[in-house]
Design an enzyme around this catalytic site. Structure first.
Site, PDB file in Angstrom:
ATOM      1  N   ASP A 189       3.245   7.366  21.292  1.00  0.00           N
ATOM      2  CA  ASP A 189       4.664   7.220  20.994  1.00  0.00           C
ATOM      3  C   ASP A 189       5.306   5.984  21.617  1.00  0.00           C
ATOM      4  O   ASP A 189       6.461   5.692  21.318  1.00  0.00           O
ATOM      5  CB  ASP A 189       5.436   8.445  21.503  1.00  0.00           C
ATOM      6  N   CYS A 191       0.073   3.793  23.292  1.00  0.00           N
ATOM      7  CA  CYS A 191       0.110   5.251  23.379  1.00  0.00           C
ATOM      8  C   CYS A 191       0.510   5.848  22.031  1.00  0.00           C
ATOM      9  O   CYS A 191       0.793   5.132  21.071  1.00  0.00           O
ATOM     10  CB  CYS A 191       1.105   5.685  24.450  1.00  0.00           C
ATOM     11  N   TYR A 195      -3.011   4.297  29.537  1.00  0.00           N
ATOM     12  CA  TYR A 195      -4.183   5.173  29.619  1.00  0.00           C
ATOM     13  C   TYR A 195      -5.447   4.369  29.882  1.00  0.00           C
ATOM     14  O   TYR A 195      -5.661   3.307  29.305  1.00  0.00           O
ATOM     15  CB  TYR A 195      -4.350   5.944  28.308  1.00  0.00           C
ATOM     16  N   HIS A 252      -8.919  -3.846 -14.200  1.00  0.00           N
ATOM     17  CA  HIS A 252      -8.427  -4.292 -12.885  1.00  0.00           C
ATOM     18  C   HIS A 252      -9.421  -5.291 -12.303  1.00  0.00           C
ATOM     19  O   HIS A 252     -10.628  -5.058 -12.337  1.00  0.00           O
ATOM     20  CB  HIS A 252      -8.277  -3.104 -11.934  1.00  0.00           C
ATOM     21  N   ARG A 309     -15.164   1.028 -10.008  1.00  0.00           N
ATOM     22  CA  ARG A 309     -14.393   2.150  -9.479  1.00  0.00           C
ATOM     23  C   ARG A 309     -14.303   3.240 -10.544  1.00  0.00           C
ATOM     24  O   ARG A 309     -15.120   4.151 -10.569  1.00  0.00           O
ATOM     25  CB  ARG A 309     -13.015   1.650  -9.038  1.00  0.00           C
ATOM     26  N   LYS A 362       3.175   2.928  -5.820  1.00  0.00           N
ATOM     27  CA  LYS A 362       2.273   3.923  -5.233  1.00  0.00           C
ATOM     28  C   LYS A 362       2.328   3.830  -3.714  1.00  0.00           C
ATOM     29  O   LYS A 362       2.859   2.868  -3.144  1.00  0.00           O
ATOM     30  CB  LYS A 362       0.845   3.701  -5.738  1.00  0.00           C
ATOM     31  N   ARG A 392       1.220  -5.433 -13.897  1.00  0.00           N
ATOM     32  CA  ARG A 392       1.438  -4.433 -12.854  1.00  0.00           C
ATOM     33  C   ARG A 392       1.745  -5.196 -11.562  1.00  0.00           C
ATOM     34  O   ARG A 392       0.841  -5.729 -10.930  1.00  0.00           O
ATOM     35  CB  ARG A 392       0.197  -3.560 -12.697  1.00  0.00           C
TER      36      ARG A 392
END
Length: 376
Positions: free
Chosen positions: A319, A317, A271, A172, A142, A40, A226
């Site tokens: 990027d 930043c 920044y 679970h 859950r 997942k 799992r």
């Protein structure tokens, strides 16, 4: 978001590491117990399809995903083994479940009633029954049925329907990765009570996530585990419990210096000018930022350049980010954000510790802009 191949930032995924992690777990399994690989969230950020193929080669016999679309992605990539969707699929999508031959989770009686209505309407176009795993909520809070009587009622409903197959029963654990096992045993007792209350069991009974498989493998009944975070070489407990066997991290995150400059004393960096050079300093710029999943809170963390730890200064930043260098380096010098570099190492757990989170989140938030490069 486009995958950005034309810059040096890469997540390098080591297939051999994943294979070793899976094989080590498969070798520990009792005879007749299968391993379903949990892929997942795009294989916990490692790439779902590529990870699935690696898992098959290492001994996995099926897969778990979180959403219907994740399951469809695997089918359309040619995966033919069983796929279980662990979360709730709306009954209105059951035609897709049938078309793609998927197993799904049921958590309430109301869902079963609504699903039967949808299946009745679909009878003119298909007769294939849907495969259902009943989820028991033994303490996670859950999704799932709360009592043995509710599970028995759900099983009876499914078995009375020609449009449904009762394929699995599972739960679970909330605390399988903790030293204090009292709550784990409380959940285990509840699940065992449900099993004992049933006249017979479905094909699959499963309760073991990676943590349960690693630290409670002798205590739980069932014929399937799992296997998720352990497959990617990460300790489910972080650092609370020792590894049962060596887990090999499958992901590295690397980049390069794209500019190196010497700034005089008193210059601001980034920044908001949150860093001022206290003296003349060499500053390196690395092309990765919060749009890639390397979030702003990573300011103050250190990266590896030629085996030397170099602190991120100024705000990260969107990027790019800036690091303080001990001396001048050439543009193009490798920068390691996660992984080994010249005898030193930064782990996914180190990043998680800095952020005050878990390594699951660190690998999952790396955005698709970062290419995943697979190596043996």
């Amino acid at each position: 978001m486009v995958v950005t191949y034309h810059r040096p930032t890469r997540a390098i995924i080591h297939r051999k590491a994943m294979k070793e992690n899976i094989k080590n777990e498969v070798e520990r399994l009792p005879e007749g117990v299968e391993l379903f690989a949990v892929v997942k969230a795009d294989g916990y950020g490692h790439g779902a399809v590529a990870t699935a193929h690696v898992a098959l080669s290492a001994g996995a016999t099926g897969f778990c995903v979180a959403t219907l679309d994740e399951a469809i992605e695997l089918r359309e990539a040619g995966i033919t083994e069983p796929i279980l969707v662990l979360s709730v699929v709306f009954p209105s999508y059951l035609s897709l479940v049938i078309d793609y031959d998927l197993s799904i989770t049921v958590a309430t009686k109301d869902w079963l009633i609504e699903a039967q209505k949808v299946l009745n309407d679909l009878e003119e176009t298909t007769t294939a029954p849907i495969k259902i795993h009943i989820k028991a909520d033994t303490g996670m809070g859950r999704i799932g049925f709360l009592t043995a009587d509710e599970v028995k009622e759900a099983a009876a409903f499914i078995e009375a329907s020609p449009d449904m197959i009762w394929e699995g029963l599972f739960t679970h654990f909330a605390t399988a990765d903790e030293q204090d096992t009292s709550y784990w045993h409380k959940q285990a007792d509840r699940f065992n009570g449900i099993i004992q209350a049933l006249a017979h069991l479905p094909r699959y009974v499963h309760s073991s996530n990676s943590a349960t498989a690693l630290w409670h493998d002798k205590e739980m009944p069932g014929n399937m585990i799992r296997y998720g975070i352990g497959m990617y070489g990460l300790n489910p407990s972080g650092h609370e419990l020792p590894e049962t066997y060596p887990l090999i991290p499958a992901m590295e995150l690397v980049s390069e210096l794209i500019q190196v400059k010497e700034l005089p004393s008193g210059e601001g960096v980034g920044y908001g000018k949150t860093y001022d050079t206290p003296e003349r300093e060499w500053i390196g710029t690395v092309p990765i930022g919060y749009a890639d999943g390397w979030v702003r809170k990573m300011q103050g963390f250190s990266l590896l350049v030629d085996g030397e730890f170099c602190e991120i200064i100024g705000r990260v930043c969107m990027d790019q980010l800036m690091i303080r260098l001990p001396h001048e380096f050439k543009v193009g010098t490798k920068v390691t954000l996660i992984g080994r570099n010249n005898g030193q190492e930064i782990t996914m757990q180190d990043v998680a510790n800095h952020l005050g989170t878990i390594h699951y989140e660190v690998c999952c938030i790396l955005s698709e802009r970062v290419p995943r490069i697979y190596q043996e």
